[in-house]
Structure formats: structure tokens, C-alpha cells
Design an enzyme around this catalytic site. Structure first.
Site, mmCIF file in Angstrom:
data_model
loop_
_atom_site.group_PDB
_atom_site.id
_atom_site.type_symbol
_atom_site.label_atom_id
_atom_site.label_comp_id
_atom_site.label_asym_id
_atom_site.label_seq_id
_atom_site.Cartn_x
_atom_site.Cartn_y
_atom_site.Cartn_z
ATOM 1 N N ARG A 98 55.498 -24.227 1.679
ATOM 2 C CA ARG A 98 55.476 -25.336 2.650
ATOM 3 C C ARG A 98 56.436 -25.052 3.816
ATOM 4 N NH1 ARG A 98 58.337 -29.825 1.925
ATOM 5 N NH2 ARG A 98 58.126 -29.732 -0.322
ATOM 6 N N TYR A 104 41.202 -36.400 23.477
ATOM 7 C CA TYR A 104 40.430 -36.453 22.231
ATOM 8 C C TYR A 104 40.673 -37.810 21.532
ATOM 9 C CZ TYR A 104 39.285 -35.489 17.367
ATOM 10 O OH TYR A 104 38.799 -35.579 16.097
ATOM 11 N N LYS A 118 38.904 -24.551 16.673
ATOM 12 C CA LYS A 118 37.877 -24.372 17.705
ATOM 13 C C LYS A 118 37.790 -22.905 18.156
ATOM 14 C CE LYS A 118 37.490 -28.737 17.011
ATOM 15 N NZ LYS A 118 38.612 -29.594 17.250
HETATM 16 N N1 PLP Z 1 42.409 -31.537 20.552
HETATM 17 C C1 PLP Z 1 41.164 -31.528 21.042
HETATM 18 C C2 PLP Z 1 40.963 -31.347 22.520
HETATM 19 C C3 PLP Z 1 40.067 -31.714 20.202
HETATM 20 O O1 PLP Z 1 38.840 -31.727 20.713
HETATM 21 C C4 PLP Z 1 40.297 -31.898 18.806
HETATM 22 C C5 PLP Z 1 39.178 -32.084 17.868
HETATM 23 O O2 PLP Z 1 38.036 -32.125 18.239
HETATM 24 C C6 PLP Z 1 41.609 -31.900 18.335
HETATM 25 C C7 PLP Z 1 42.640 -31.706 19.230
HETATM 26 C C8 PLP Z 1 41.917 -32.118 16.883
HETATM 27 O O3 PLP Z 1 41.750 -30.919 16.179
HETATM 28 P P1 PLP Z 1 41.521 -30.839 14.597
HETATM 29 O O4 PLP Z 1 40.168 -31.397 14.332
HETATM 30 O O5 PLP Z 1 41.665 -29.382 14.307
HETATM 31 O O6 PLP Z 1 42.585 -31.657 13.962
#
Ligand code: PLP
Length: 404
Positions: free
Chosen positions: A63, A116, A213
Site C-alpha cells: 500500500r 468530468y 484512458k
Molecule cells: N478525468 C476525466 C477527464 C475523465 O473523463 C475521467 C473518466 O471518464 C476521469 C478523470 C476519471 O477517471 P477514472 O474512471 O479512471 O477514475
């Protein structure tokens, strides 16, 4: 730079493959092993005390860090031109860790009003419950950012390009405004990836990515990364990740690094394909508007040209004539694109932002920032672009037949 980087002056593709990688001394393994262990045997109590006081780099318990995560942290730091990196369990873990590293009860954060959906919920609701107040503004409007700063503002949070309108905010100018008010800047650069944009070079203090992503690229991992100064990354690790526990598993860290090695060649194709798809949709009679930062018609195209290099990314949103009904017909009829809520994979994905990524916002909140009911968001993959355009074209023909 605290990490040794003999590839520093080389091309992005060379750096993406080699930077941070260390061949295993014990076995000579070319690709580092996955250190799938929860704990580490220590030679003696003295060493245990020393490591637990963070006086040396080493491993005690997964961790707090693992060799697999450490290699990933070196790689993201080197690709973001940072002193240090930190790998965590998801993009949201990266964002919440970054915010909670800089903010305490009684502080204030200025954040973009197009971000987001889960970040929106975190800033507006969760931080508020912790006694941290926020003001959401159009971060592409520098006067609005300036006006939102208060004496207790400790951080400015920017998502650029923003999900889902692809609005671009000027990182360099925002950093100047924030720093002259003793506030730090966090940039969510997920939509760009380090191939296209390096926020720390423009003055930001922490860059975060949903590594789920483009960094991963294959849709196989949920993970997040941060990069910044050694001091900020240490504060983010101890106590934030240590106590909240949003640790990345050694296997996920390892898998993510395999994806990151091809980031450059994937992004090149993503960007070229996206430009052609955006131009196709922009000229399509069934589409009311395309939001892609590479199109001169995009409201923040000029800032995009200034701070994005190597292309404008693979993300775009399109408003389909006929509102939500038309959007549904479109998404139910694409064949190469998949109806799925993530982005940045080699294969093309489409989603409905109002009901999927931005369900946390009310209709009024969405429409105030340009997220309309007929809006679909496309993540253009690396397939053959003619196949992608043919797929969109046939689905839009079905929309035209059914929605009069
Ligand atoms: N930031 C952006 C721009 C996103 O589009 C997303 C998810 O789609 C996130 C953060 C969150 O990422 P995660 O799903 O890996 O927690």
C-alpha cells in the site's frame, strides 16, 4: 530531475518505451517482473524503522509502494517532465489525492464548470461536506478565473481539453493568475495525454491523468497517475494514498506500462483519424455542430493551437439533429463504434454525455455549459478511418429516416 534519464533528449516514442524502465538485475528479465506481493521481508528491525520513517527508498508493504508502481511513477514523471510521479487506483483517486493534498477545511478551490461528471460531484458536493468551498467558472475565460479567486483560494483545478465540450483553457495564463495569489494549479490532462500536452512545462503544479484512458490505450485497466514536484508527490503519497488507501495493484501498474510504450504511435493515428471524422461530421446535414479543438470553428481553437502539440486528440462531441431520440438511434446503430462510457482506447467508442459521463449534473447545470440532450461524445480509435466514417454515415442515414 530526480530520476536518471538518459533518454531525455530523444524523441517521444523512444522515451515512452525506455524512460523509467530498469532491467531486472536478479534474472536479466528484459521486461520487469510483476512484483505480486503484499509485503516485503526486511533484513532487520533497524532497516524496518528506517524505511517506515521514509528515510530511504525501499519497500515494506504494497500500500506504500511497490517496484511495479515505482517503475510506472518514474515513467509518467519523465514523460511529464516532472521531478516525481505517483500511481494510484483510478483517475478519480488521482484527482481526489491531488485536491486533498492542496486543500484543507476552510480553503477554497476554483474549478472549471465543464469537467468530468464525477469530478464535478467531488468538487461541488464531497469537498463541500469536508468544509472546502468551491467556485465553478469558465476556465477558458481568464477574467472569470481572476474574479473567482478569494483570499482563501489554495488551488485552481482545470480540465483541458474539458469533458465533454472539449473546451480548452490556457494553462500558462491560469498558472500566472493562481501563483500571483499563492494558489497552486492542478490540470487534468487525460484527454490530451503527455504526447500532446505537458501542463507542468506551462506552469501547472500537478498534472493528473485517468490512466484508464490513453495511457493504457487498450481498455484493460482502471488507474490514475499524478506528476509534479518531489515535495508535492511525497505529500500526496504520505499521508494521502497511505491513509486513504487508493493504491494501484502491481499487475495493473505493469499492464499500464506496456500500453504507455505505444502512446506516441497510437496518439498520432488517433489525432489524424479524429481530424477526418470531425471534418466529415461538421459537413453532415444531420449534425448541428461538432466540438473538436482542431476545427477552426471551435470556440477555443486558438488556445488549443498554442498549448497542444502533435495534434488535437481523438475526442469530440457532436450535436445530432432531433435531440435525445436521434442520439439514441445513432448510438444503437453504429457497428464499428461501441456504445461504452470510457475513452482513449484503440477501438472507437461513443457515449451519450448527458445520461452517461455527466449524469451527476442537473439538466440546467448541463445546458448552462453547452451539454445538450442530443449530444454524443466520440472517442475516435485507430481503426481504418474510412471504415469509421462509413459506420457513422450509415448510422446517421438511419437517424435521418426515422427522425423527421
Ligand atoms: N478525468 C476525466 C477527464 C475523465 O473523463 C475521467 C473518466 O471518464 C476521469 C478523470 C476519471 O477517471 P477514472 O474512471 O479512471 O477514475
Amino acid at each position: 530531475m530526480s530520476y536518471k534519464d538518459e533518454f531525455k533528449d530523444m524523441d517521444f516514442n523512444t522515451r515512452a518505451i525506455h524512460s523509467g524502465q530498469e532491467h531486472d538485475e536478479a534474472t536479466g528479465a528484459h521486461i520487469s517482473p510483476i512484483y505480486q506481493t503484499s509485503t516485503y521481508v526486511l533484513p532487520n528491525t533497524e532497516r524496518a524503522i528506517y524505511l517506515n520513517q521514509h528515510q530511504d527508498e525501499g519497500f515494506t508493504y504494497s500500500r506504500f509502494g511497490s517496484p511495479s508502481a515505482a517503475e510506472l511513477e518514474r515513467k509518467i514523471a519523465l514523460l511529464e517532465n516532472a521531478e516525481a510521479g505517483l500511481a494510484v487506483a483510478s483517475g478519480m483517486a488521482a484527482i481526489s489525492t491531488a485536491l486533498l493534498t492542496l486543500l484543507q477545511k476552510g480553503d477554497h478551490v476554483v474549478a472549471g464548470d465543464v469537467i468530468y461528471g464525477c469530478t464535478f460531484a467531488l468538487v461541488k458536493n464531497v469537498l463541500d461536506d469536508f468544509g472546502i468551498e468551491s467556485t465553478l467558472v469558465d476556465t477558458s475565460d481568464l477574467e472569470a478565473v481572476k474574479a473567482a479567486i478569494k483570499p482563501n483560494t489554495k488551488a485552481v483545478y482545470v480540465e483541458t481539453p474539458a469533458n465533454p465540450t472539449l473546451r480548452i483553457s490556457d494553462i500558462e495564463e491560469i498558472s500566472k493568475i493562481a501563483h500571483s495569489n499563492d494558489a497552486k494549479v492542478i490540470v487534468d490532462s487525460t484527454f490530451a495525454s503527455p504526447y500532446i500536452q505537458n501542463p507542468l512545462d506551462l506552469g501547472a503544479d500537478i498534472v493528473v491523468h485517468s490512466a484508464t484512458k490513453f495511457l493504457c490505450g487498450h481498455g484493460t485497466v482502471v488507474a490514475g497517475v499524478l506528476a509534479g514536484s518531489k515535495e508535492l508527490m511525497e505529500r500526496a503519497r504520505f499521508p494521502m494514498v497511505q491513509t486513504f488507501g487508493a493504491v494501484i495493484s502491481p499487475f495493473d501498474a505493469w499492464l499500464l506500462m506496456q500500453g504507455m510504450k505505444t502512446l506516441g504511435i497510437r496518439m498520432e493515428k488517433h489525432c489524424a483519424n479524429a481530424m477526418k471524422v470531425a471534418e466529415f461530421l461538421n459537413n453532415h446535414p444531420q449534425i448541428e455542430g461538432v466540438l473538436y479543438p482542431g476545427l477552426p470553428s471551435h470556440p477555443t481553437h486558438e488556445i488549443a493551437k498554442k498549448q497542444m502539440h502533435g495534434g488535437f486528440g481523438s475526442m469530440m462531441s457532436a450535436n445530432i439533429k432531433g435531440g435525445i431520440e436521434a442520439g439514441k438511434i445513432f448510438m444503437d446503430n453504429v457497428k464499428v463504434f461501441s456504445l461504452a462510457t470510457s475513452l482513449g482506447n484503440i477501438d472507437s467508442l461513443v457515449q451519450h454525455s448527458p445520461t452517461m459521463s455527466h449524469f451527476d449534473m442537473s439538466k440546467e447545470e448541463r445546458e448552462a455549459v453547452g451539454i445538450y440532450d442530443g449530444q454524443v461524445r466520440l472517442s475516435v480509435g485507430v481503426e481504418n478511418v474510412d471504415d469509421l466514417i462509413a459506420d457513422l454515415d450509415q448510422a446517421l442515414k438511419i437517424v435521418a429516416e426515422k427522425v423527421k
